[in-house]
Each structure stands twice: as C-alpha cells, then as structure tokens.
Enzyme design. Structure first.
Site, PDB file in Angstrom:
ATOM      1  N   ASP A 521       0.828  -1.208   0.000  1.00  0.00           N
ATOM      2  CA  ASP A 521       0.000   0.000   0.000  1.00  0.00           C
ATOM      3  C   ASP A 521       0.867   1.266   0.000  1.00  0.00           C
ATOM      4  OD1 ASP A 521      -2.293   1.525   0.106  1.00  0.00           O
ATOM      5  OD2 ASP A 521      -3.113   0.534   1.878  1.00  0.00           O
ATOM      6  N   ASP A 591     -10.670   2.155  -3.176  1.00  0.00           N
ATOM      7  CA  ASP A 591     -11.154   1.891  -1.819  1.00  0.00           C
ATOM      8  C   ASP A 591     -12.674   1.895  -1.784  1.00  0.00           C
ATOM      9  OD1 ASP A 591      -8.772   1.533  -0.609  1.00  0.00           O
ATOM     10  OD2 ASP A 591      -8.679   3.480   0.384  1.00  0.00           O
TER      11      ASP A 591
HETATM   12  C1  GLA Z   1      -5.606   2.101   2.558  1.00  0.00           C
HETATM   13  C2  GLA Z   1      -6.015   1.003   1.593  1.00  0.00           C
HETATM   14  C3  GLA Z   1      -7.087   0.145   2.221  1.00  0.00           C
HETATM   15  C4  GLA Z   1      -6.587  -0.427   3.520  1.00  0.00           C
HETATM   16  C5  GLA Z   1      -6.088   0.685   4.440  1.00  0.00           C
HETATM   17  C6  GLA Z   1      -5.391   0.121   5.656  1.00  0.00           C
HETATM   18  O1  GLA Z   1      -6.626   2.993   2.755  1.00  0.00           O
HETATM   19  O2  GLA Z   1      -6.428   1.530   0.391  1.00  0.00           O
HETATM   20  O3  GLA Z   1      -7.469  -0.889   1.342  1.00  0.00           O
HETATM   21  O4  GLA Z   1      -5.563  -1.350   3.268  1.00  0.00           O
HETATM   22  O5  GLA Z   1      -5.171   1.537   3.773  1.00  0.00           O
HETATM   23  O6  GLA Z   1      -4.937   1.119   6.489  1.00  0.00           O
END
Ligand code: GLA
Length: 779
Positions: A521, A591
C-alpha cells in the site's frame, strides 16, 4: 571505449547486431538499452527477423518505416537534419514525394517534429529543455545516425516493456546531436509484431566539459496533421478513480494532465488519447499514450493556431530538474504510443495486448488468481490470532482460497492499533499475534487457505522506532514543518540506506512464514519535496530519485520472492499505472467498494488495463464509503468482472447471504479463466450511461461471459438491448436461460435483452459455443 563512426549508422537493417557501436557500449551481456544489448540477441532468429523486418530504412529518402501488426509509422530525416514524423496510421506501404516535401519546408511550425527543442522558433510545447553553462536554453538536435536492434532492450533502473524473444520486436535507435552544447540524444523506438504500438524513450548524454541542467525531457513527443480532434482523458479522486472524459481539442490551446506530488494519483492517469473528430467506441482513428512510470508526470495535448496537434508526455518539469555532469547520461521512462483504426475499443485491445504480453511478468502473470478475503472492511484494526483463524475457517466454507490480513498486525513499542503509530516497524505485535506471522500463516494454512499480508513500506509514522532512530530518512525540507497525512511521513527512497532497510525488513517478514501474497500500500503524497541526501543544486532530483529507488526495491523483492502474488494499492487506485505492472500483476482498483460507484471506476480502468490486473471485492452494506445498499447479486457481478474477493466479516453474514456467496464463488471459479485470460470487450461505457455493459470471450473463443447493469430505474423507459462483441458470426451459442441456440451474428447485431427491476441491478449471461456454423457443425 569504442568511438562510433558515422558510416556505422547508415546501413540497412542488420539483425542481429553483434558489435557495440556507440560510445560507452560494452560487450557485456546486455541488461539495458545503454549497452545496446549487442550480445544477448546475437545469432538468434536471424531468418525470421530478416524475412519480416518490422523496421526498415530507405537510404535514398532517409526515411524509416516502423511496422506493427496493422500499423505503420514513418520518420524522415530532412535535408536540414531534423527528424520529422511523416505518417502514423493504417498501413500504406510507402510514403510519396508530396509528404516528403511538405515536411521539408523551412519553418519548424509546419513540420511534424519528433523531438522538438526550444531554439528555432517553434511556439509549441518542447520535448526537451536543457540549460547550458552559458545560461542559454538549448535543445536543437540534428541527425547523426541510427541503429536497428532485434528485440526490446530493458531500460536500466526503470520498468519497461519486453519481448520474450528477439523476433517479436525490433528497436530503432536514432542518434542526434546538438553541436553547440555537445549534447547527444538517442531516441528509442520499439515496435512489436503482435500489436499496433510504438514504445518510445529518450536518452541524453553530456559530451561537453561542463555540467548542464536538464529542465525537461519528454519520453514521447509527436506531431499530427492539422484537423479537428477530441481528447480522451481521465479525472477522479479518492473513491472515484478513472472517470472518463472526452473533450474537444481547440486551436490555440494546451490541455495538460499532470501530477506533481510523487505518484500518478487518483485524480488523473498518465494517459491520454487523441481521437479524430468522428471516432467512436468502435470506429475511426485514435492514438493512445501511456507512460510507464508511477511518479509525477505531465501529458500535454496542444493544438496550435494552425490546428496542428502535438502530444508529449514524460516527467513533470514542475518538480524535476537533473544535473548532468560531463560523460553522464540520463534515460527517460518509456511511453507507449498506441494506434487504433477501430475506435476506442481498438485502443483498449492494443493496450491490453501490450500490457499482457510485454509488461506483466512473473509466475502469477498467467496463473488463476485466488479468490481472497481481505480483513480490512470486516474488522479493521480489531483482531488477534484467534479471530483471524476463525475468519479463515468461515471463509474456507464460502470457497475462499486466500486470507489476507490487512493493516494493524505490526509494531511492538508503538503498536499499530489505529493509523497513528507503527508504520516503519515491520515486526509483529505480540499482543495480537503471539505466534508471529509464521505461526498465523501455518494456522491459516491448516484451515486450507493461503495466507497473505498488508504492508506500507514507503511510509513511517513519527510515532515509531524507525522515525526515532532516523528522522532524516523522510522526504523533507530542513526549514519547513513536515506535513503529516494520515499521521505519516514518506521515507526518502532515493537514499540507498532507506532502500536497503525496506528490502531487509520485507525479506525478514517474508522469510518468517508461508506468506504467499503481499498487498503493498501507499497512502500519501509528497509534500516539502527535498532530500537530506542531496546537495542544494540537486534537490529537484528528489522525486525522480525516489521513483528509481522504489523501482530498485520492487525489482529486488519481486525477483527474490517470485512466487508471492504482489498486489499494488495506493489508497485504492492512486498508483494504478503501467509503471507498476511489472512488479504488481494485480492492483486494488479503488477503496470504494460500492457496486454502483465501481461501474464507472471499473469501466474506466478496464479501458486501459486488463481486468486481470484489477482487484474487486464484495463488501457489506450499507457500504462503508458511501452508505449505499446495493443488492448482493449486483455486488457479485461487479466484483466478478475482475479478480474477485470478499472484504467483510463472514461471521456477520446471514445464512442466506452465505448460501448465495458459496454458490457465486463456486460459479466464479468455473468461469474465472474467461475473465482473467480472455478478451475484454466494453459494450457500453459506464460514463454518462444508465446501462453499462461489458463482456469477456475466452481465449479459445468457445465461451463468453456478459455483464449488464442498470444504475437507476427509469419510469416507463425501455432498456436497451445489449449487442455482444468478439463472437464468431457463423457460430451458434447456447445462452444460459434461453432455450434455442443463437448465432454469433444475431447476438452481435440484435443482442440480448437484460431484465432489470431496481436501482443498481445486474444481469449475467454465460454463453457456450455449440457449433461452428449455423447448420450445426459441432464446435
Ligand atoms: C488504505 C487502503 C485500504 C486499507 C487501508 C489500511 O486505505 O487503500 O485498502 O488497506 O489503507 O490502512
């Protein structure tokens, strides 16, 4: 060192090249375009390459012809030594005198220039700007020579396209020089046999005695014939990535798509397409441009007052400058230029072919992607060993194959129980995971699932042991406050010690147990761009050095752990670009897991990227991002259109939801080869459309899967039929739910009639070929 002689360049195709010709070339096995890979392809496939040259040079007219599968690209060296573009489009065989004379007119404004500088009265956006020690801006390059290579050399330190064997592609390197400054410029052009694509990049070498400053260096720049054009581009934001926009290109105007905060971003993609005025989804000429880079970029589409368009794309000069010492070279990232005579859907086909065959790599490229359950929306930071194992147990019953533990598993002194602490300290939190990652992986494996993990290695929370030890390891400017985003700062990946820290901590983690998947990420952008590791006159190199560092880290780790399935993420699709694909064959698309929002996001993303590079999950309702409650069926149909996963707590599902989920996952496993390995066809884009639809045809052509959606009920309005694509006109297909087989021509011209009842409704149709011809010959 071998000095090149001009006579070495003026020669017809020679395949293979076994002698290094340019300065600096060595007889090492080639790893990059710098070494002109003279050894690697030696002696291979000579006959085939000579028989069907993709690139040829007409000595008389000094014209290069580059041929793709159904495309030609002509370059010409004018009597003045300028490199101009004569034609790019459907094959025409040869260019004639009228085109040649048109392009030798003395005014640069009327030429279709290939890599324009700023010196000689061209008012349009330049491809190159270099400041000389004398304080002038320069970039007036004249032709010196060329070289044709079989295959596609890698770019050193940068992600780049590849050819599996040298007969698949040829590469033209045109050398130019600016005598006033002793700068040398290599323009690289690769064409592939299987597609209508020209991959371009540029390399500048300082042959003078003093350093120069590169202020702009495009990866690609191309001029087009004067006409009316439209432009396809993408806009968006967090939770609404890849929203399609088609706008008119106006005479006397410049349209820019750019990012300057260190990643390609949610708000735009490093892509644009120039469309002739009458081009549609299925007809007409379109030219797409896509940058193989994941950092700050700029793409510019300019139409001058005489209606001549210029497209250029590359690193963003707003946040880039590079000091080039004598003898040094600078290589740009590469850009993919795609031609389609079959409208935007043709562009999609070309891009998917290029990404699938020449950019994705590693064992997971062609393996069935596992059905996963990601814990994030199900439990967020609230879990421990036992809870995760229980989720795995429940997930297994639903048919899930891979359990992914998302954020929150690490940090000892500063445990990661929310997003305020722990990033940087990649050690298990013993309070949550007393048996460590290794123990957890083993217990999840015992339940019959693979195990995977979330990381965000480019970041650090100030509340972490790493930051306490190395406060200067973050991107910052000494005299400014460090802006935190999501309570975190960005590590300075331009520094070797930071790269090594990440490689070592990730290796330790991956060696600690049976971890078969990593979600990588990246949740913030660069602010206060600056590096403690660089002198003042090189601070503007911070961002590009960050990217080179990131690519070194990703290259090292993905090669060291090739069997791990790596999925990219940047708060969803904030870094979903061609530059990331060589490392991450799968990427979290957004997301936003709401099915309705995902229609636009996924139809926009799949215009450029193969669905097998996209992750899509079914999550709980009301949706955590926007509160909408779409039906479980439609959530499944949207997520089944890519690499399918669940992102919820199975213990909170009702029995009937579980039953439906079990059935659908079992079904997805039977058809996922159609989605992941087949051809994608956009039937109706979701942009400004109430009834989007798309379909997949299997690689063997015997099966197809169609998804049709309705965003909103429209009172007393008929629902349009869905006309299919990519079928065999003559063949007969059985469509689930329809008694008699239908012909390919019927399905593609009359189409299917979906039935919708409610807002955000969906239909899925499975098709199986039953005979190759209308008179019933068996398939
Ligand atoms: C980001 C990612 C999510 C999740 C969060 C975890 O927002 O896009 O999918 O993994 O971090 O903190």
């Amino acid at each position: 060192m071998i000095n090149f002689r001009p006579s070495d360049f003026f020669r017809p195709i020679s395949v293979p090249n076994v002698r290094p010709l340019f300065q600096g070339a060595s007889a090492q096995p080639a790893q990059s375009i710098d070494t002109f890979q003279s050894v690697r392809f030696a002696g291979i496939d000579k006959a085939q390459a000579v028989e069907q040259p993709l690139i040829s040079f007409d000595k008389k007219d000094k014209t290069f012809k580059l041929a793709g599968k159904n495309m030609e690209y002509f370059l010409n060296v004018t009597p003045d030594g300028d490199l101009v573009n004569l034609y790019w489009g459907k094959p025409v065989g040869k260019v004639h005198a009228d085109l040649l004379t048109e392009n030798t007119r003395p005014t640069l404004e009327s030429q279709a220039r290939e890599y324009p500088g700023t010196v000689r009265g061209d008012n349009r956006t330049p491809a190159i700007k270099v400041s000389t020690p004398k304080g002038h801006l320069t970039g007036d390059f004249k032709y010196v020579g060329y070289r044709i290579l079989s295959g596609k050399p890698e770019l050193k330190g940068l992600p780049s396209t590849y050819a599996l064997n040298p007969s698949q592609a040829q590469t033209l390197v045109v050398k130019l020089r600016d005598d006033a400054t002793q700068l040398e410029l290599n323009l690289n052009y690769t064409v592939f046999k299987d597609s209508d694509v020209v991959v371009r990049s540029a390399k500048v070498t300082n042959r003078g005695n003093e350093p120069v400053s590169i202020d702009k260096l495009a990866s690609i720049s191309t001029d087009f014939q004067p006409d009316d054009y439209k432009l396809l581009k993408y806009t968006g934001g967090w939770g609404r990535e890849m929203q399609e926009q088609i706008v008119d290109l106006q005479p006397g105007s410049l349209l820019r798509v750019a990012s300057q905060t260190g990643r390609t971003g949610h708000e735009q993609n490093p892509f644009m397409a120039l469309m002739e005025k009458n081009t549609t989804d299925d007809t007409g000429n379109a030219y797409g441009f896509s940058l193989v880079y994941s950092g700050s970029f700029v793409a510019e589409a300019e139409q001058n007052a005489k209606r001549k368009p210029r497209i250029s794309m590359g690193l963003n000069p707003e946040v880039f400058r590079w000091k080039l010492a004598p003898g040094e070279s600078f290589q740009t990232p590469e850009a993919i230029g795609v031609f389609s005579s079959e409208g935007l859907n043709g562009l999609t086909k070309q891009l998917h072919t290029t990404f699938n065959n020449h950019l994705l790599r590693g064992p997971w490229k062609d393996k069935p992607r596992p059905v996963l359950l990601n814990t994030w929306e199900g439990v967020y930071f609230d879990f421990d060993h036992e809870k995760v194992v229980n989720i795995a147990k429940e997930a297994k019953k639903l048919g899930v194959e891979l359990l992914v533990l998302d954020d929150g598993w690490f940090g000892t002194r500063y445990p990661r129980n929310d997003d305020h602490a722990g990033l940087g300290d990649w050690v298990e939190n013993p309070a949550k995971l007393p048996k460590g990652l290794g123990g957890l992986a083993a217990d999840v494996n015992k339940e019959g699932l693979m195990f995977g993990i979330w990381v965000e290695p480019e970041m650090v929370n100030p509340k972490s042991e790493l930051y306490e030890k190395h406060p200067d390891w973050v991107i910052h400017q000494p005299d400014r406050e460090r802006t935190e985003m999501r309570n975190q700062l960005m590590l300075d990946l331009g520094r070797k010690e930071v790269q090594d820290y990440i490689i070592n901590s990730m290796s330790r983690m991956l060696d600690s147990g049976n971890i078969q998947y990593v979600k990588w990420d990246m949740n913030r952008v660069i602010t206060e761009s600056g590096s403690a590791g660089l002198p003042p006159d090189q601070q503007m190199e911070t961002q590009h050095r960050y990217m080179l560092g990131l690519y070194r880290v990703l290259d090292t780790l993905t090669k060291k752990y090739p069997d791990v399935l790596w999925e990219g993420c940047a708060s969803g699709g904030g870094r979903f670009d061609p530059g990331i694909l060589p490392y991450f064959p799968q990427n979290w698309t957004s997301d936003n897991t709401d099915a309705l929002s995902r229609l636009d996001i996924q139809s926009g993303t799949a215009r450029l990227f193969p669905p097998k590079t996209m992750g899509a999950h079914v999550s709980a309702v009301p949706n955590h991002q926007n509160g909408r409650s779409a039906s479980l069926k439609s959530r499944f149909h949207v997520a089944m259109s890519a690499n399918f996963g669940l992102e919820l707590d199975p213990s909170k599902m009702t029995e009937s939801e579980k039953e439906f989920t079990r059935e659908q996952i079992a079904y997805y496993k039977q058809v996922r080869h159609i989605v992941q390995d087949g051809d994608y066809h956009l039937l109706r884009t979701a942009a400004n459309n109430n009834h989007p639809a798309w379909m997949f045809t299997s690689a063997d052509g015997n099966e197809a899967l169609v998804f049709a959606f309705q965003k909103q009920v429209e009172i007393r309005m008929p629902v349009p039929r869905v006309k299919l694509k990519g079928l065999d006109e003559q063949a007969m297909y059985r469509v689930d739910g329809i008694k008699q087989p239908l012909s390919g021509s019927y399905l593609m011209n009359v189409g299917l009639s979906p039935k919708f009842k409610e807002d955000m409704d969906s239909n899925m149709f499975y098709l199986k070929k039953v005979s190759d011809s209308k008179d019933g010959q068996a398939a």
